[in-house]
Scaffold this motif. Structure first.
Motif, PDB file in Angstrom:
ATOM      1  N   THR A 565       0.852  -1.181   0.000  1.00 59.58           N
ATOM      2  CA  THR A 565       0.000   0.000   0.000  1.00 59.58           C
ATOM      3  C   THR A 565       0.888   1.231   0.000  1.00 59.58           C
ATOM      4  N   ASP A 566       0.283   2.387  -0.154  1.00 62.10           N
ATOM      5  CA  ASP A 566       1.068   3.622  -0.262  1.00 62.10           C
ATOM      6  C   ASP A 566       1.477   4.213   1.083  1.00 62.10           C
ATOM      7  N   ALA A 567       0.643   4.045   2.111  1.00 62.52           N
ATOM      8  CA  ALA A 567       0.924   4.782   3.346  1.00 62.52           C
ATOM      9  C   ALA A 567       0.768   3.960   4.621  1.00 62.52           C
ATOM     10  N   LEU A 595       2.050   0.976  11.336  1.00 66.88           N
ATOM     11  CA  LEU A 595       2.558   2.318  11.089  1.00 66.88           C
ATOM     12  C   LEU A 595       1.756   2.932   9.953  1.00 66.88           C
ATOM     13  N   ASP A 596       1.306   4.155  10.138  1.00 71.91           N
ATOM     14  CA  ASP A 596       0.628   4.865   9.057  1.00 71.91           C
ATOM     15  C   ASP A 596       0.884   6.356   9.213  1.00 71.91           C
ATOM     16  N   ASN A 597       0.222   7.163   8.419  1.00 71.22           N
ATOM     17  CA  ASN A 597       0.454   8.607   8.484  1.00 71.22           C
ATOM     18  C   ASN A 597      -0.081   9.227   9.767  1.00 71.22           C
ATOM     19  N   GLU A 598      -1.042   8.554  10.407  1.00 68.42           N
ATOM     20  CA  GLU A 598      -1.582   9.066  11.664  1.00 68.42           C
ATOM     21  C   GLU A 598      -0.627   8.798  12.826  1.00 68.42           C
ATOM     22  N   LYS A 599      -0.018   7.615  12.820  1.00 66.46           N
ATOM     23  CA  LYS A 599       0.945   7.236  13.848  1.00 66.46           C
ATOM     24  C   LYS A 599       2.188   6.693  13.134  1.00 66.46           C
ATOM     25  N   SER A 600       3.113   7.603  12.850  1.00 70.37           N
ATOM     26  CA  SER A 600       4.288   7.236  12.054  1.00 70.37           C
ATOM     27  C   SER A 600       5.525   6.968  12.900  1.00 70.37           C
ATOM     28  N   ILE A 601       5.476   7.288  14.208  1.00 69.47           N
ATOM     29  CA  ILE A 601       6.607   7.044  15.097  1.00 69.47           C
ATOM     30  C   ILE A 601       6.153   6.178  16.257  1.00 69.47           C
ATOM     31  N   LEU A 602       6.871   5.086  16.478  1.00 67.00           N
ATOM     32  CA  LEU A 602       6.614   4.236  17.635  1.00 67.00           C
ATOM     33  C   LEU A 602       7.777   4.398  18.603  1.00 67.00           C
ATOM     34  N   LEU A 603       7.475   4.873  19.823  1.00 67.03           N
ATOM     35  CA  LEU A 603       8.483   5.020  20.867  1.00 67.03           C
ATOM     36  C   LEU A 603       8.429   3.769  21.739  1.00 67.03           C
ATOM     37  N   ILE A 604       9.505   2.997  21.726  1.00 65.86           N
ATOM     38  CA  ILE A 604       9.509   1.679  22.366  1.00 65.86           C
ATOM     39  C   ILE A 604      10.305   1.740  23.663  1.00 65.86           C
ATOM     40  N   THR A 605       9.660   1.364  24.766  1.00 66.70           N
ATOM     41  CA  THR A 605      10.344   1.244  26.045  1.00 66.70           C
ATOM     42  C   THR A 605      10.260  -0.201  26.519  1.00 66.70           C
ATOM     43  N   ALA A 674      19.768  13.551   7.766  1.00 63.45           N
ATOM     44  CA  ALA A 674      20.124  14.377   6.609  1.00 63.45           C
ATOM     45  C   ALA A 674      19.602  13.809   5.296  1.00 63.45           C
ATOM     46  N   ASN A 675      19.347  12.491   5.250  1.00 60.21           N
ATOM     47  CA  ASN A 675      19.015  11.866   3.969  1.00 60.21           C
ATOM     48  C   ASN A 675      17.624  11.259   3.881  1.00 60.21           C
ATOM     49  N   ALA A 676      16.962  11.046   5.001  1.00 60.40           N
ATOM     50  CA  ALA A 676      15.666  10.366   4.992  1.00 60.40           C
ATOM     51  C   ALA A 676      14.587  11.239   4.359  1.00 60.40           C
ATOM     52  N   THR A 677      13.574  10.553   3.788  1.00 66.91           N
ATOM     53  CA  THR A 677      12.392  11.225   3.252  1.00 66.91           C
ATOM     54  C   THR A 677      11.168  10.652   3.962  1.00 66.91           C
ATOM     55  N   GLU A 678      10.010  11.155   3.617  1.00 66.96           N
ATOM     56  CA  GLU A 678       8.800  10.628   4.245  1.00 66.96           C
ATOM     57  C   GLU A 678       8.499   9.197   3.789  1.00 66.96           C
ATOM     58  N   ARG A 679       9.218   8.716   2.756  1.00 63.94           N
ATOM     59  CA  ARG A 679       9.050   7.331   2.296  1.00 63.94           C
ATOM     60  C   ARG A 679      10.107   6.399   2.888  1.00 63.94           C
ATOM     61  N   SER A 680      10.878   6.901   3.849  1.00 66.03           N
ATOM     62  CA  SER A 680      11.966   6.116   4.427  1.00 66.03           C
ATOM     63  C   SER A 680      11.535   5.434   5.722  1.00 66.03           C
ATOM     64  N   LEU A 681      12.359   4.474   6.132  1.00 62.79           N
ATOM     65  CA  LEU A 681      12.198   3.819   7.425  1.00 62.79           C
ATOM     66  C   LEU A 681      13.439   4.114   8.252  1.00 62.79           C
ATOM     67  N   ILE A 682      13.213   4.643   9.472  1.00 61.12           N
ATOM     68  CA  ILE A 682      14.314   4.966  10.374  1.00 61.12           C
ATOM     69  C   ILE A 682      14.175   4.110  11.635  1.00 61.12           C
ATOM     70  N   LEU A 683      15.265   3.451  12.007  1.00 59.10           N
ATOM     71  CA  LEU A 683      15.296   2.646  13.226  1.00 59.10           C
ATOM     72  C   LEU A 683      16.422   3.161  14.110  1.00 59.10           C
ATOM     73  N   LEU A 684      16.064   3.724  15.255  1.00 58.79           N
ATOM     74  CA  LEU A 684      17.053   4.286  16.167  1.00 58.79           C
ATOM     75  C   LEU A 684      16.919   3.609  17.526  1.00 58.79           C
ATOM     76  N   ASP A 685      18.010   3.042  17.986  1.00 55.64           N
ATOM     77  CA  ASP A 685      18.010   2.236  19.206  1.00 55.64           C
ATOM     78  C   ASP A 685      18.881   2.903  20.269  1.00 55.64           C
ATOM     79  N   GLU A 686      18.243   3.331  21.351  1.00 52.85           N
ATOM     80  CA  GLU A 686      18.963   3.874  22.513  1.00 52.85           C
ATOM     81  C   GLU A 686      19.848   5.070  22.171  1.00 52.85           C
TER      82      GLU A 686
END
Length: 866
Positions: A565-567, A595-605, A674-686
């Motif tokens: 799907t697109d989003a 994940l969708d445009n309404e909830k695009s960031i998941l903060l994991i604890t 610096a390089n990500a777009t709205e079509r990218s996936l970012i995974l940041l750990d700690e």
């Protein structure tokens, strides 16, 4: 000063042209090395270092390796990143006047090896060239000499992008101009750990116009010519097998930077640098070596085009639902040898008769494979079958010319079938009849002399002879036998009749062997003209092999066909493909992700070891598997086609470049931002854990906010900073989730389940307990934790500690200590002075507690003194 000997002068002249290579200088049955080459080679190869008279007062260092065993020594050096120049005698020593003429006939480098013993059959062996142009653009060219593959890419986004591109390919050597800046050369060597080679003279060779005809940009042609010129200089032979250069449109593939490829362990593990434990290890159910190499290339460049992805998935589905047909296909593919590298060896001139028999057997399987593919009820599989054209001419030539079990050597005869060539048959008849005549002569001589031990033998030095033991010499008739050689216990003789027959036999054998070699060379040239057809077949068979492998691994591991799907990304019961395979006991806990445009960031604890990193990695691996056209590990999946994946998972100091864990962390985070777009996936750990608590927390929060407000990329962000969970109230597209864990009888139980909301605690001390740290240490940590949690109450939880509150806190502490110990005015003044000098905003809670403990001890000492 004495001059060098003529031979040593010849060596020095040739060595001067190959300063960056070990010169293997042919002397008789050995390759010799001298001077620094000898010293270094003796160390690297663990061989004896000796000395030789070179015409000067002092003897020169020397070491050598036998000619017939040189391959292993060369392999050893090349695998360590060295180059080896092979210097051979190019004229007959018997006819040479003075020193025998010698030339370098091949320069073997890490990127140009062709011998199968020096290649990994499931990995490409790329040599690359890098050209830098005045407008700031770079052009990268790849070539695998063993398969003929040529690819080219233009990069306009800076040198860092070049590094990431080169890192993601299995490159052993990079060819550059010597004018490339020292800084860039250093980065290439240090960051990529490759051999650098140089090619300054760049000229276009019209002989190879066909492989460049699709390069309509002058820069691309020049860049490709740089690599081609270098390969021609080093190999000094035909490159007819090079395929037309494929232009890589980088924006047609999902971009994976070097950090992401490493962190996700796509093709090799971080620690052991091997396949086992990587995603490639799980997916590689290919049957052929060339299929395995293609799978690796697909994994390194996932697709962005939805139609191409879905076409692959449709073919995989066809293979998936037809087990019997797929099993038959796999059996047929097992008889297909490495067509790509066989074509390369044919063009290169180092193919032997056994290689050609492998080629024949492989090609004979094509009709069978085509029939099996036709039995599938799938249009995409039928289209693949339509591209399989049976090269009957090649098979017929090989069928009639070469025996089924030929020797490895092509210079000793016994390769060509009887009936293939009339003159060869004539020589063979003479040779075979001559040997038959010799056997009959031996029986005749035994009867006439009554010497039962008499025998007729042959060696290369003396030819044919009649051997009689000394005890039987008296039985020989007078005048018939001419003595040829005396041994300890026997004499060897020749007769005029035997000598005449010997000449006929040896002449026939020599002519037969020479003719066979010429016929084989002609055969090789004839098949060389068919190389494009062989390579095309290899490409189709490789695709078939990869797609059936996807079906095989998907059925075995219960993977499901994804949709796109697109989003909106929605995965039901997703699993980590590698970890579930390593565990192999059915205990892996699957989890959903949305994940969708309404909830695009998941903060994991959640606590350490609970599975936060696994959850993040499995999302990236599922996305990559979907975009290469493979089914994915879950119960159901709607995926987004990501243009880029950025990861910061796990930390390691970059000691080579002198960068700390925290610096590496910040560099990788910056690269993503610096390089990500709205079509990218970012995974940041700690993020932020490499510095002080408040520094780290501030950076983590600001990074999350920046991604939320400016990039809008789909993001998973795991953290131990529970304070960040409050961001859910201020950032509408952020959602808190946590990994469930529970305490049971004083121990933590990890449930590995992802649930909505924030975690209530980190359980770090429980994890330390699981690691069997001493009980005393665990108890002390628990006490300190309680103190810190008590201290870090109120405004501290919101990272906004007021100075007045801090001072009033310490004033209360001082009052408490005064009431306990009756401290005098002078001591009270000293303690207050110490307290007011503290910079609370630059201290962690633990540092504050330690300082408080010190002041308490000071107060107690004052009381004791009084």
């Amino acid at each position: 000063m004495a001059k060098h000997t003529p031979m040593m002068e010849q060596y020095l002249r040739i060595k001067a042209e190959h300063k960056d290579a070990f010169l293997f200088f042919r002397l008789g049955d050995f390759y010799e090395m001298f001077f620094e080459d000898a010293i270094k080679a003796s160390r690297e190869l663990e061989i004896t270092l000796t000395k030789r008279d070179g015409g000067q007062d002092e003897k020169i260092p020397m070491c050598g390796v036998p000619y017939h065993a040189a391959g292993n020594y060369i392999k050893n050096l090349v695998e360590k990143g060295y180059k080896v120049a092979i210097c051979e005698q190019v004229e007959d020593p018997k006819t040479a006047k003075g020193v025998v003429k010698r030339e370098v006939v091949q320069l073997i480098t890490p990127g140009t090896v062709m011998e199968s013993t020096m290649l990994s059959e499931r990995n490409n062996n790329y040599i690359a060239s890098l050209s830098h142009f005045q407008d700031g653009s770079f052009v990268v060219v790849y070539c695998d000499l063993s398969t003929g593959e040529s690819r080219i890419a233009q990069i306009n986004s800076g040198f860092d992008r070049v590094i990431h591109e080169l890192y993601n390919q299995p490159i052993k050597e990079i060819v550059v101009s010597s004018n490339l800046s020292d800084e860039l050369q250093t980065q290439l060597k240090d960051r990529l750990q490759v051999t650098l080679s140089y090619q300054d003279e760049v000229t276009f060779n019209g002989e190879y116009r066909a492989i460049c005809e699709n390069l309509n940009d002058e820069r691309l042609v020049k860049a490709f010519s740089r690599l081609l010129n270098y390969v021609q200089f080093t190999q000094k032979r035909s490159l007819d097998h090079l395929k037309q250069a494929e232009i890589i449109e980088l924006n047609a593939y999902l971009s994976l930077d070097m950090y992401s490829k490493r962190n996700l362990e796509l093709t090799e593990t971080i620690l052991r640098k091997g396949r086992h434990g990587s995603l490639l290890w799980v997916l590689d159910k290919t049957v052929t070596a060339m299929g395995s190499r293609m799978l690796k290339k697909w994994l390194e460049r996932p697709l962005l085009d939805k139609i191409q992805i879905e076409n692959r998935l449709e073919a995989v589905e066809g293979f998936y639902h037809a087990f019997m047909e797929r099993d038959s296909l796999r059996e047929s593919l097992k008889s297909v040898y490495d067509l790509e590298r066989l074509a390369g060896r044919i063009a290169f001139g180092n193919v032997n008769a056994r290689d050609l028999i492998q080629l024949k057997k492989s090609l004979k399987k094509i009709p069978e494979i085509k029939d099996i593919l036709a039995s599938f009820d799938n249009n995409f599989i039928h289209q693949l079958a339509d591209h399989l054209e049976y090269p009957s001419e090649i098979v017929d030539i090989l069928e009639t010319s070469i025996i089924d079990d030929p020797p490895i050597s092509i210079k000793e005869g016994g390769i060509i079938k009887d009936g293939y060539h009339e003159q060869l048959d004539t020589y063979r008849y003479a040779s075979r009849n001559g040997k038959k005549w010799i056997a009959e002569l031996e029986q005749k001589e035994k009867q006439e002399t009554n010497i039962k031990s008499l025998k007729i033998g042959y060696n290369r030095v003396f030819g044919y002879y009649i051997e009689v033991t000394k005890a039987n010499l008296h039985l020989l008739p007078e005048g018939k036998y001419e003595r040829k050689q005396t041994l300890t216990n026997a004499e060897r003789f020749i007769t005029p009749e035997l000598k005449e027959k010997e000449q006929l036999i040896l002449e026939a054998e020599e002519k037969s062997i020479n003719l066979e070699y010429n016929l084989f060379s002609e055969l090789r040239e004839e098949i060389k003209s068919q190389i494009p057809r062989i390579q095309y077949l290899a490409d189709i068979v490789s695709k078939i092999d990869v797609l059936q492998a996807f079906a095989t691994v998907s059925e075995a591991n219960n993977y499901k066909k994804p949709s796109f799907t697109d989003a909106k990304l929605k995965i039901k019961s997703g699993r980590h493909p590698v970890i579930e395979k390593v565990m192999d006991d059915g205990t892996f806990v699957p989890n959903d992700i949305m994940l969708d445009n309404e909830k695009s960031i998941l903060l994991i604890t959640g606590p350490n070891m609970s599975g936060k990193s696994t959850y993040m990695r499995q999302l990236a691996l599922i996305a990559i598997m979907g975009q290469i056209g493979c089914f994915v590990p879950c119960d159901d999946a709607e995926l987004i086609i990501f243009d880029q994946i950025f990861t910061r998972i796990g930390a390691a100091d970059d000691l080579v470049s002198g960068q700390s864990t925290f610096m590496v962390e910040m560099l990788e985070a910056n690269h993503a931002i610096a390089n990500a777009t709205e079509r990218s996936l970012i995974l940041l750990d700690e993020i932020g854990r490499g510095t002080s608590t408040y520094d780290g927390m501030a950076l983590a929060q600001s990074i999350v906010e920046f991604i939320h407000d400016n990039i809008h990329a789909k993001t998973l962000f795991s953290t131990h900073y529970h304070e960040l969970t409050a961001l859910e109230e201020s950032l509408p597209r952020l959602k808190n989730i946590h990994v469930r864990a529970e305490e049971y009888e004083g121990n933590v139980v990890f449930l590995h389940q992802i649930k909505d909301g924030a975690a209530d605690k980190s359980y770090g001390i429980h994890v330390a307990k699981l690691a069997n740290l001493p009980d005393e240490l665990i108890k002390r940590a628990s006490v300190i934790l309680n103190q810190l949690e008590s201290f870090d109450s109120g405004e501290n939880q919101h990272m906004a500690i007021e100075e007045t509150n801090q001072l009033s806190f310490f004033e209360e502490v001082v009052k408490l200590e005064k009431s306990k110990s009756k401290i005098g005015a002078e001591e009270e003044s000293t303690i207050l002075e110490n307290l007011t000098d503290l910079d609370l905003f630059d201290m962690t809670p633990l540092e504050a507690m330690n300082e408080l403990h010190r002041l308490q001890k000071l107060a107690k000492q004052k009381v004791i003194t009084k």
